[in-house]
Design a protein around this motif. Structure first.
Motif, PDB file in Angstrom:
ATOM      1  N   ASP A 152       0.838  -1.198   0.000  1.00  0.00           N
ATOM      2  CA  ASP A 152       0.000   0.000   0.000  1.00  0.00           C
ATOM      3  C   ASP A 152       0.871   1.245   0.000  1.00  0.00           C
ATOM      4  OD1 ASP A 152       0.838   0.549   2.654  1.00  0.00           O
ATOM      5  OD2 ASP A 152      -0.765  -0.701   3.451  1.00  0.00           O
ATOM      6  N   ILE A 153       0.237   2.387  -0.201  1.00  0.00           N
ATOM      7  CA  ILE A 153       0.961   3.649  -0.349  1.00  0.00           C
ATOM      8  C   ILE A 153       1.692   4.038   0.927  1.00  0.00           C
ATOM      9  CG2 ILE A 153      -0.946   5.146   0.363  1.00  0.00           C
ATOM     10  CD1 ILE A 153       1.526   5.734  -2.553  1.00  0.00           C
ATOM     11  N   ASN A 154       1.214   3.566   2.088  1.00  0.00           N
ATOM     12  CA  ASN A 154       1.845   3.932   3.355  1.00  0.00           C
ATOM     13  C   ASN A 154       3.259   3.380   3.477  1.00  0.00           C
ATOM     14  OD1 ASN A 154      -0.597   5.182   4.245  1.00  0.00           O
ATOM     15  ND2 ASN A 154      -1.393   3.163   4.766  1.00  0.00           N
ATOM     16  N   SER A 155       3.534   2.257   2.818  1.00  0.00           N
ATOM     17  CA  SER A 155       4.879   1.681   2.850  1.00  0.00           C
ATOM     18  C   SER A 155       5.731   2.171   1.688  1.00  0.00           C
ATOM     19  CB  SER A 155       4.801   0.149   2.822  1.00  0.00           C
ATOM     20  OG  SER A 155       4.144  -0.300   1.651  1.00  0.00           O
ATOM     21  N   HIS A 156       5.150   2.999   0.823  1.00  0.00           N
ATOM     22  CA  HIS A 156       5.877   3.522  -0.331  1.00  0.00           C
ATOM     23  C   HIS A 156       6.441   4.918  -0.073  1.00  0.00           C
ATOM     24  CE1 HIS A 156       3.286   0.878  -3.264  1.00  0.00           C
ATOM     25  NE2 HIS A 156       3.936   0.182  -2.364  1.00  0.00           N
ATOM     26  N   VAL A 157       5.665   5.752   0.611  1.00  0.00           N
ATOM     27  CA  VAL A 157       5.964   7.185   0.663  1.00  0.00           C
ATOM     28  C   VAL A 157       5.855   7.708   2.095  1.00  0.00           C
ATOM     29  CG1 VAL A 157       5.312   9.481  -0.189  1.00  0.00           C
ATOM     30  CG2 VAL A 157       5.056   7.483  -1.672  1.00  0.00           C
ATOM     31  N   THR A 158       6.749   8.641   2.433  1.00  0.00           N
ATOM     32  CA  THR A 158       6.665   9.432   3.656  1.00  0.00           C
ATOM     33  C   THR A 158       6.494  10.893   3.260  1.00  0.00           C
ATOM     34  OG1 THR A 158       8.087   7.910   4.883  1.00  0.00           O
ATOM     35  CG2 THR A 158       7.875  10.140   5.755  1.00  0.00           C
ATOM     36  N   ILE A 159       5.619  11.606   3.952  1.00  0.00           N
ATOM     37  CA  ILE A 159       5.426  13.032   3.694  1.00  0.00           C
ATOM     38  C   ILE A 159       6.300  13.819   4.666  1.00  0.00           C
ATOM     39  CG2 ILE A 159       3.770  14.937   3.686  1.00  0.00           C
ATOM     40  CD1 ILE A 159       1.602  12.924   2.984  1.00  0.00           C
ATOM     41  N   ASN A 219      17.051  18.857   5.799  1.00  0.00           N
ATOM     42  CA  ASN A 219      18.002  17.758   5.964  1.00  0.00           C
ATOM     43  C   ASN A 219      17.612  16.855   7.128  1.00  0.00           C
ATOM     44  OD1 ASN A 219      19.472  18.796   3.842  1.00  0.00           O
ATOM     45  ND2 ASN A 219      20.969  19.839   5.140  1.00  0.00           N
ATOM     46  N   LEU A 220      17.151  17.454   8.225  1.00  0.00           N
ATOM     47  CA  LEU A 220      16.730  16.659   9.377  1.00  0.00           C
ATOM     48  C   LEU A 220      15.544  15.776   9.013  1.00  0.00           C
ATOM     49  CD1 LEU A 220      16.579  15.819  12.341  1.00  0.00           C
ATOM     50  CD2 LEU A 220      15.275  17.914  12.785  1.00  0.00           C
ATOM     51  N   ALA A 221      14.536  16.360   8.381  1.00  0.00           N
ATOM     52  CA  ALA A 221      13.330  15.595   8.055  1.00  0.00           C
ATOM     53  C   ALA A 221      13.647  14.441   7.111  1.00  0.00           C
ATOM     54  CB  ALA A 221      12.276  16.517   7.442  1.00  0.00           C
ATOM     55  N   ILE A 222      14.421  14.711   6.070  1.00  0.00           N
ATOM     56  CA  ILE A 222      14.717  13.678   5.077  1.00  0.00           C
ATOM     57  C   ILE A 222      15.583  12.580   5.682  1.00  0.00           C
ATOM     58  CG2 ILE A 222      15.891  13.239   2.886  1.00  0.00           C
ATOM     59  CD1 ILE A 222      14.990  15.988   1.960  1.00  0.00           C
ATOM     60  N   SER A 223      16.441  12.943   6.641  1.00  0.00           N
ATOM     61  CA  SER A 223      17.318  11.936   7.251  1.00  0.00           C
ATOM     62  C   SER A 223      16.537  10.880   8.022  1.00  0.00           C
ATOM     63  CB  SER A 223      18.325  12.615   8.184  1.00  0.00           C
ATOM     64  OG  SER A 223      17.689  13.097   9.360  1.00  0.00           O
ATOM     65  N   GLN A 224      15.290  11.163   8.358  1.00  0.00           N
ATOM     66  CA  GLN A 224      14.484  10.220   9.132  1.00  0.00           C
ATOM     67  C   GLN A 224      13.567   9.361   8.262  1.00  0.00           C
ATOM     68  OE1 GLN A 224      15.240  10.016  12.464  1.00  0.00           O
ATOM     69  NE2 GLN A 224      16.771  11.479  11.718  1.00  0.00           N
ATOM     70  N   VAL A 225      13.625   9.553   6.956  1.00  0.00           N
ATOM     71  CA  VAL A 225      12.767   8.790   6.040  1.00  0.00           C
ATOM     72  C   VAL A 225      13.306   7.367   5.900  1.00  0.00           C
ATOM     73  CG1 VAL A 225      11.960   8.595   3.657  1.00  0.00           C
ATOM     74  CG2 VAL A 225      12.026  10.835   4.782  1.00  0.00           C
ATOM     75  N   THR A 227      11.210   5.037   3.968  1.00  0.00           N
ATOM     76  CA  THR A 227      10.544   4.499   2.786  1.00  0.00           C
ATOM     77  C   THR A 227      11.365   4.814   1.538  1.00  0.00           C
ATOM     78  OG1 THR A 227       9.235   6.531   2.668  1.00  0.00           O
ATOM     79  CG2 THR A 227       8.224   4.630   3.751  1.00  0.00           C
ATOM     80  N   LYS A 228      11.011   4.175   0.432  1.00  0.00           N
ATOM     81  CA  LYS A 228      11.748   4.384  -0.814  1.00  0.00           C
ATOM     82  C   LYS A 228      11.590   5.812  -1.320  1.00  0.00           C
ATOM     83  CE  LYS A 228      12.378   2.495  -5.469  1.00  0.00           C
ATOM     84  NZ  LYS A 228      11.966   1.446  -6.429  1.00  0.00           N
ATOM     85  N   TYR A 229      10.399   6.375  -1.167  1.00  0.00           N
ATOM     86  CA  TYR A 229      10.121   7.719  -1.665  1.00  0.00           C
ATOM     87  C   TYR A 229       9.676   8.621  -0.525  1.00  0.00           C
ATOM     88  CZ  TYR A 229       9.939   5.328  -6.185  1.00  0.00           C
ATOM     89  OH  TYR A 229      10.240   4.569  -7.284  1.00  0.00           O
ATOM     90  N   PHE A 230       9.894   9.917  -0.710  1.00  0.00           N
ATOM     91  CA  PHE A 230       9.304  10.892   0.195  1.00  0.00           C
ATOM     92  C   PHE A 230       8.703  12.018  -0.638  1.00  0.00           C
ATOM     93  CE2 PHE A 230      13.631  12.460  -0.338  1.00  0.00           C
ATOM     94  CZ  PHE A 230      13.456  13.834  -0.490  1.00  0.00           C
ATOM     95  N   GLU A 246      -0.337   8.182  -5.322  1.00  0.00           N
ATOM     96  CA  GLU A 246      -0.185   6.918  -6.049  1.00  0.00           C
ATOM     97  C   GLU A 246       0.283   7.147  -7.482  1.00  0.00           C
ATOM     98  OE1 GLU A 246      -3.356   6.420  -2.907  1.00  0.00           O
ATOM     99  OE2 GLU A 246      -2.829   7.911  -4.430  1.00  0.00           O
ATOM    100  N   GLU A 247      -0.175   8.228  -8.098  1.00  0.00           N
ATOM    101  CA  GLU A 247       0.223   8.522  -9.470  1.00  0.00           C
ATOM    102  C   GLU A 247       1.703   8.903  -9.538  1.00  0.00           C
ATOM    103  OE1 GLU A 247      -0.166   9.096 -13.628  1.00  0.00           O
ATOM    104  OE2 GLU A 247      -1.270   7.965 -12.106  1.00  0.00           O
ATOM    105  N   LEU A 248       2.167   9.636  -8.530  1.00  0.00           N
ATOM    106  CA  LEU A 248       3.589   9.980  -8.480  1.00  0.00           C
ATOM    107  C   LEU A 248       4.444   8.722  -8.369  1.00  0.00           C
ATOM    108  CD1 LEU A 248       3.438  12.987  -5.972  1.00  0.00           C
ATOM    109  CD2 LEU A 248       3.487  13.092  -8.462  1.00  0.00           C
ATOM    110  N   VAL A 249       4.027   7.805  -7.500  1.00  0.00           N
ATOM    111  CA  VAL A 249       4.770   6.559  -7.320  1.00  0.00           C
ATOM    112  C   VAL A 249       4.742   5.731  -8.600  1.00  0.00           C
ATOM    113  CG1 VAL A 249       4.837   4.373  -6.059  1.00  0.00           C
ATOM    114  CG2 VAL A 249       4.407   6.507  -4.834  1.00  0.00           C
ATOM    115  N   ARG A 250       3.596   5.684  -9.255  1.00  0.00           N
ATOM    116  CA  ARG A 250       3.479   4.899 -10.486  1.00  0.00           C
ATOM    117  C   ARG A 250       4.478   5.378 -11.534  1.00  0.00           C
ATOM    118  NH1 ARG A 250       1.674   5.164 -15.392  1.00  0.00           N
ATOM    119  NH2 ARG A 250       0.989   7.330 -15.134  1.00  0.00           N
ATOM    120  N   ILE A 251       4.604   6.680 -11.692  1.00  0.00           N
ATOM    121  CA  ILE A 251       5.526   7.232 -12.689  1.00  0.00           C
ATOM    122  C   ILE A 251       6.975   6.948 -12.300  1.00  0.00           C
ATOM    123  CG2 ILE A 251       6.390   9.380 -13.692  1.00  0.00           C
ATOM    124  CD1 ILE A 251       3.531  10.438 -13.580  1.00  0.00           C
TER     125      ILE A 251
END
Length: 280
Positions: A152-159, A219-225, A227-230, A246-251
């Protein structure tokens, strides 16, 4: 380069100590098969991102008795590696009267003498009036980073976002995200002078020293990601029914050579990130 009757050293298979746990034996077989498929896909995408036609092993045309690689021959630092020729692990000179020479050339291997994580060398050799030179790339192999994308999208992306003295905007952003993505992880870097507690499930709120700036917070926020995408958003953004992560991940999944997709003022851009260390 050296001549040896023994084949080049190869890494020995790893072994587990007595009492070690084999993790794959602890995973249900149906889940293990699906995980293996996802990892195989991730590995293929890693190869697309890190290899090109310049990685292919090419040989010089046989217009002389010498046949040798002209591109794509890569060795590890300090590791003996056979020099390939004619698609096999030996360099062959076709000459009926040079049996012993062929025998020796078949056992030539290359070993770098000085450790360097990524460098190169040129190898020269001569036979009668024929001369040849070919490049060797010396570098450590890049271990692939394989993400388990899950289902699911929750395991793909972190905001991720950075905030400073704009809690009303931030809370509006969070409410809009939760209207469409109730379980997705949100990471917040906060360098406000007077901080407020941000409540909610799957929200990571990192308090920074005051007024550290946007770049430090990013830099702090991204260092804690993990998942594959953020997805990076400003704290005054609002999600709507037309926001489709989901469309962003698909592309991105369909084009693994891409690094970034961004959309300023409704215009979509795609780009690669420059590896400063290698220039690739």
């Amino acid at each position: 380069m050296k001549l040896s009757d023994d084949p080049p050293n190869s890494p020995e298979p790893c072994s587990c100590t007595k009492g070690s746990m084999i993790f794959k034996e602890r995973i249900p077989q149906d889940e293990l098969k699906e995980m293996a498929k996802r990892r195989a896909k991730e590995l293929q995408q890693h190869k697309v991102r890190t290899t090109s036609v310049l990685s292919e092993l090419l040989f010089a045309a046989p217009n002389s008795p010498l046949r040798y690689p002209i591109q794509g021959f890569t060795v590890q630092p300090l590791i003996a590696t056979s020099i390939p020729g004619d698609g096999r692990s030996k360099l062959t000179i076709e000459a009926n009267s040079l049996i012993k020479l062929n025998y020796m050339l078949a056992r030539v291997s290359y070993t770098s003498k000085i450790y360097h994580i990524h460098t190169g060398d040129l190898v020269y050799f001569k036979f009668e009036k024929h001369e040849a030179v070919f490049p060797i790339t010396i570098k450590q192999p890049q271990l692939p980073v394989l993400y388990d994308m899950g289902t699911d999208i929750n395991s793909h992306v972190t905001i991720t976002t950075k905030t400073f003295l704009r809690y009303p905007n931030l809370n509006t952003l969070i409410r809009s995200i939760r209207s469409f993505y109730s379980n997705i992880t949100i990471i917040i870097a906060d360098d406000s002078f007077e901080t407020q507690k941000i409540n909610g499930n799957n929200i990571q709120h990192y308090i920074m020293p005051p007024a550290q700036g946007w770049f430090t917070g990013r830099n702090l926020a991204i260092s804690q990601v993990t998942t594959k995408y953020f997805l990076w958003v400003d704290d005054d953004f609002v999600f709507t029914k037309d926001t489709k992560i989901e469309e962003l991940v698909r592309i991105m999944e369909a084009n693994p050579e891409l690094d970034v997709r961004f959309t300023p003022l409704g215009v979509e851009y795609y780009c690669h990130l420059l590896d400063v260390g290698t220039g690739k």
